[in-house]
Each structure stands twice: as C-alpha cells, then as structure tokens.
Design an enzyme around this catalytic site. Structure first.
Site, PDB file in Angstrom:
ATOM      1  N   LEU A 125       0.884  -1.154   0.000  1.00  8.04           N
ATOM      2  CA  LEU A 125       0.000   0.000   0.000  1.00  8.04           C
ATOM      3  C   LEU A 125       0.924   1.206   0.000  1.00  8.04           C
ATOM      4  O   LEU A 125       1.727   1.384   0.911  1.00  8.04           O
ATOM      5  CB  LEU A 125      -0.914  -0.011   1.231  1.00  8.04           C
ATOM      6  CG  LEU A 125      -2.094   0.962   1.243  1.00  8.04           C
ATOM      7  CD1 LEU A 125      -3.010   0.727   0.043  1.00  8.04           C
ATOM      8  CD2 LEU A 125      -2.885   0.835   2.532  1.00  8.04           C
ATOM      9  N   ASP A 126       0.825   2.037  -1.040  1.00 10.61           N
ATOM     10  CA  ASP A 126       1.779   3.118  -1.261  1.00 10.61           C
ATOM     11  C   ASP A 126       1.891   4.053  -0.064  1.00 10.61           C
ATOM     12  O   ASP A 126       0.953   4.201   0.722  1.00 10.61           O
ATOM     13  CB  ASP A 126       1.383   3.944  -2.490  1.00 10.61           C
ATOM     14  CG  ASP A 126       1.407   3.115  -3.765  1.00 10.61           C
ATOM     15  OD1 ASP A 126       2.171   2.145  -3.822  1.00 10.61           O
ATOM     16  OD2 ASP A 126       0.642   3.446  -4.697  1.00 10.61           O
ATOM     17  N   ILE A 127       3.024   4.728   0.037  1.00  7.97           N
ATOM     18  CA  ILE A 127       3.289   5.625   1.156  1.00  7.97           C
ATOM     19  C   ILE A 127       2.255   6.739   1.238  1.00  7.97           C
ATOM     20  O   ILE A 127       1.901   7.203   2.323  1.00  7.97           O
ATOM     21  CB  ILE A 127       4.724   6.191   1.052  1.00  7.97           C
ATOM     22  CG1 ILE A 127       5.118   6.881   2.350  1.00  7.97           C
ATOM     23  CG2 ILE A 127       4.860   7.133  -0.141  1.00  7.97           C
ATOM     24  CD1 ILE A 127       6.586   7.229   2.421  1.00  7.97           C
ATOM     25  N   SER A 129      -0.873   6.464   0.333  1.00  5.05           N
ATOM     26  CA  SER A 129      -2.201   5.855   0.403  1.00  5.05           C
ATOM     27  C   SER A 129      -2.452   5.366   1.822  1.00  5.05           C
ATOM     28  O   SER A 129      -1.527   5.152   2.593  1.00  5.05           O
ATOM     29  CB  SER A 129      -2.306   4.677  -0.576  1.00  5.05           C
ATOM     30  OG  SER A 129      -2.071   5.109  -1.901  1.00  5.05           O
TER      31      SER A 129
END
Length: 249
Positions: A125-127, A129
């Site tokens: 899960l992207d930084i 997001s």
C-alpha cells in the site's frame, strides 16, 4: 515412493506451497523436523522430489505451529511504507504495539512481542495511500493474498480530479496496459461526483494512480477498504486488530 520417472517428479517443498499447506520456507523447516508425510511415509530430507499425484500430510506438531501464526489487520495511515523503512519514513509494522491495538478488538489473544517476529506485509500500500494492510506470520495467508494465482479482490475508494468520459471509464474497467502487460479486468464505477470505487484482483506498483493518469485523472486520495471478505470497517487510522479464527479472506 511412487515409481515414476525422475523427470516427472517435483520438489516436495514446491508442491506443499502450491497446495497451500505452507510457504516454501516453512516446508523446508517442517521436512527437516520430520513433520511431513507422503502417502503415509515420513520425509525428512530436503530436496526430496515426489510424484505430483501423491498425498502430502502434516503431523499435529506442524499444524499446531501454524495455528499459532499471527495475522494482523492494520489501518495504515499516509506517510508509512508497507515493507522496509525508507529514509525519513517508518515501516507500517512500527505501528504494531500494545497501545495502538483497537479498543474494540475482542480476539482472545494477548499481545506479545513474539507476534512481531517474522511479521510481514501481504501486499503493498503506497506511502501516500491509506487503508487496510495485512501483516502476517502465516505463509499460507501471504500466498493466498499475493501469490501469482491469487483471485482475492481488493477494493479501494479513490478521490480524483479531472473529467472522465464514458469511453475512458470503460478503459479503466478493461483495456489498459502497464509495464508492457495487459491489466486484468477491473470493476471501476463512480461512488460519488469526485470519488471512484476500484475493485482489482492484482496489485502492480502504484497501479491505480498510473491507471488514472492514463485517462487524464489526478488521484488526490486513495483508501483501501476491503481485501477479500475482510473490510476495514471502523478501524481508526494507525490502529490494528487481530484476524479472528472465524474470519476468512
């Protein structure tokens, strides 16, 4: 052992992983300890190859070990990386402590620092997001969520800026390619006037943001709200709970 040509045999650890019995690393440990049986015969030699049609079973010690493996559901806030810490940013696992456990978590488990050993994110899960992130010690769950043949849905709410034609909405659902590969069909629909709902069965790096860029949209907020049957629900950002025995992805 079954009498089949050596060329048709497959490594026991590989088959154990493919059948969802455990991860390949766990398989090697179980084999070394003599906890694995093939057609009722105990196997304790690493690298053993068997006929893919043979029956593999684990003894009770292996099964007990697996039931003690912890899986944690975290509401990852923006600003934390999913896996290894990066310069200036902490890893999401650093949020797992007794104080940040969700107050309404009624799982009959007492927090222990042993639960942090080998705990790894099953997916990214992207930084920038937020939302549901699964961290687990259980190789079976990791394979179920991020294995090459995983069919587990991931659902996201995505706030966007920009216009979107019916044609481009159809492209988001199916028709785009990333990194030279055609993306699997998705389910993309409007949630409200500035928010899209994405349901995906894959997770390429920054996939949703890149998909949106390709149709002229800018993502200004992204939140994962569901993985399989497990919903984020009212779990507050920065808090976590245990996956319950009766919960399945």
């Amino acid at each position: 052992m079954a009498d089949v040509p050596e060329t048709e045999k497959v490594r026991l650890s590989k088959l154990m992983s493919e059948r969802g019995l455990c991860s390949r690393r766990e398989a090697d440990v179980f084999i070394e300890r003599g906890w694995v049986y093939v057609d009722g015969e105990q196997i304790n030699t690493l690298g053993t190859r068997i006929d893919p049609s043979q029956t593999i079973t684990l003894n009770k010690k292996a099964q007990d070990t697996q039931t003690q493996r912890i899986t944690i559901l975290l509401h990852k806030p923006i600003g934390y990386v999913s896996a290894q810490p990066e310069k200036g940013y902490k890893a999401a696992v650093s949020l797992i402590c007794r104080e940040s456990r969700y107050k309404s978590d009624n799982a009959p488990i007492h927090f222990s620092h042993e639960h942090l050993r080998g705990l790894a994110p099953a997916g990214r899960l992207d930084i920038d997001s937020q939302g549901l992130l699964v961290l687990t010690q259980d190789g079976r769950i990791a394979k179920q969520l991020i294995g090459a043949d995983s069919q587990i849905e991931k659902e996201y709410l995505v706030r966007v800026q920009g216009g979107l034609s019916d044609k481009n909405l159809k492209l988001l659902n199916h028709g785009l390619s990333l990194d030279g590969e055609r993306l699997k069909p998705a389910q993309v629909s409007w949630q409200n006037q500035d928010q899209l709902r994405f349901i995906l069965k894959e997770g390429k790096k920054r996939q949703i943001r890149r998909m949106c860029e390709m149709v002229g949209l800018k993502v200004v907020g992204l939140k994962r709200v569901r993985i399989g049957q497990i919903k984020l629900g009212d779990l507050p950002a920065g808090e976590w709970r245990y996956l319950k025995d009766n919960e399945r992805f």
